[in-house]
Design an enzyme around this catalytic site. Sequence first.
Site, PDB file in Angstrom:
ATOM      1  N   ASP A   1       0.794  -1.230   0.000  1.00 22.41           N
ATOM      2  CA  ASP A   1       0.000   0.000   0.000  1.00 22.41           C
ATOM      3  C   ASP A   1       0.824   1.277   0.000  1.00 22.41           C
ATOM      4  O   ASP A   1       0.336   2.342   0.383  1.00 22.41           O
ATOM      5  CB  ASP A   1      -0.978   0.004   1.183  1.00 22.41           C
ATOM      6  CG  ASP A   1      -2.136   0.977   0.960  1.00 22.41           C
ATOM      7  OD1 ASP A   1      -2.568   1.132  -0.190  1.00 22.41           O
ATOM      8  OD2 ASP A   1      -2.602   1.570   1.949  1.00 22.41           O
TER       9      ASP A   1
ATOM     10  N   ASP B   1      -4.127  -4.556  -5.382  1.00 20.38           N
ATOM     11  CA  ASP B   1      -3.267  -3.413  -5.732  1.00 20.38           C
ATOM     12  C   ASP B   1      -1.791  -3.730  -5.913  1.00 20.38           C
ATOM     13  O   ASP B   1      -1.015  -2.844  -6.270  1.00 20.38           O
ATOM     14  CB  ASP B   1      -3.389  -2.286  -4.710  1.00 20.38           C
ATOM     15  CG  ASP B   1      -4.618  -1.430  -4.924  1.00 20.38           C
ATOM     16  OD1 ASP B   1      -5.264  -1.549  -5.981  1.00 20.38           O
ATOM     17  OD2 ASP B   1      -4.961  -0.644  -4.023  1.00 20.38           O
TER      18      ASP B   1
ATOM     19  N   ASP C   1     -12.047   2.185   5.700  1.00 17.85           N
ATOM     20  CA  ASP C   1     -10.908   2.242   4.786  1.00 17.85           C
ATOM     21  C   ASP C   1      -9.676   2.850   5.449  1.00 17.85           C
ATOM     22  O   ASP C   1      -8.579   2.769   4.913  1.00 17.85           O
ATOM     23  CB  ASP C   1     -11.255   3.089   3.557  1.00 17.85           C
ATOM     24  CG  ASP C   1     -12.296   2.438   2.679  1.00 17.85           C
ATOM     25  OD1 ASP C   1     -12.127   1.256   2.346  1.00 17.85           O
ATOM     26  OD2 ASP C   1     -13.285   3.102   2.317  1.00 17.85           O
TER      27      ASP C   1
END
Length: 335
Positions: A123, A161, A310
């Site tokens: 991330d 991701d 989130d």
Amino acid sequence: MYGSSTGRARLCGAAAAGAAVLLLLAGCSSGDGEDNKPAVSQQPKANDPYWVNPDGKAARQVAAYRKDGDDKNAELIKKIAEQPVGEWIGPDKPEAEAKGFTQAAAKADRDALLVLYNIPHRDCGQFSKGGAADGNAYREWVDKVAAGIGDRRATVILEPDAVLHLVDTCTPQEFHEERFDLLKGAVERLKQQPNTKVYLDAGNAGWSQPDALFDPLRRAGIDKADGFSVNVSNFYPTAASKEFGRKLSAKVGGKHFVIDTSRNGNGPYTAGKDPWCNPPGRALGEKPTTQTGDALVDAYLWVKRPGESDGECRGGPRAGEWWGEYALGLARASK
């Protein structure tokens, strides 16, 4: 061990999840009805073969509302609790958690839906930063997940991701080769399990240069995966996700894909900063199903667990923590 987006927070409560699995295997649940029956049941297998966790966070919230006599909010949160959602495997007890979830699913004659999100340098240092300490630690972790799955039926969404963050360059160049190797190795290791499907994550429809993803997906092992996933933890409409997925599929050997529809009922948020992080006014999307009516789309899934934050933005708690107020908003806005 096997051989050698744009930041969206995704951490989930693995410790709580592991405890829930132990309760499930002991025949318990968080429901407060007669004989300790769960607050939710499984969906019809022909329409949705994935396991509904009767002791998930949403199910617990339903039970709490009912205990307080708040039937209105209980029915709203039940919209989430009665659907199968992804079980995100934590970093500390991967074999036990994978075994617990898949055993509970098998006991209900359903398939487990697992999410692996532990790649090193995860991330890009944002709300869900972290991951395994290094490549060898990640290989060992995946090995334990695979051992925990065994020969039971499971679908794995692999590293949301991780590929996209190589393409958008927020992951430093020095880690690129290792990440490709880790992803390819993870696909190969998981596919050694006889009843495991693997979908390598491929970002979302908001990515402006889909052509840039084709070669990275190949290098990450898409050829040996069952397909790829799109829109994980994001909000793009299903139609846009299908179009995006078809473009990718045409360039990677016609691979099938799955779409995360957990929170895309009102599409993306466009009125403020960080539209991916706890955006207001969103809604639950299409219910999970394998009956998509599209030959390339294997399933609509709720990979992101609706109601989990989130990250610490817009008043939300830490990434992955249950946020009841937000969950109610998603449920109220859904059709």
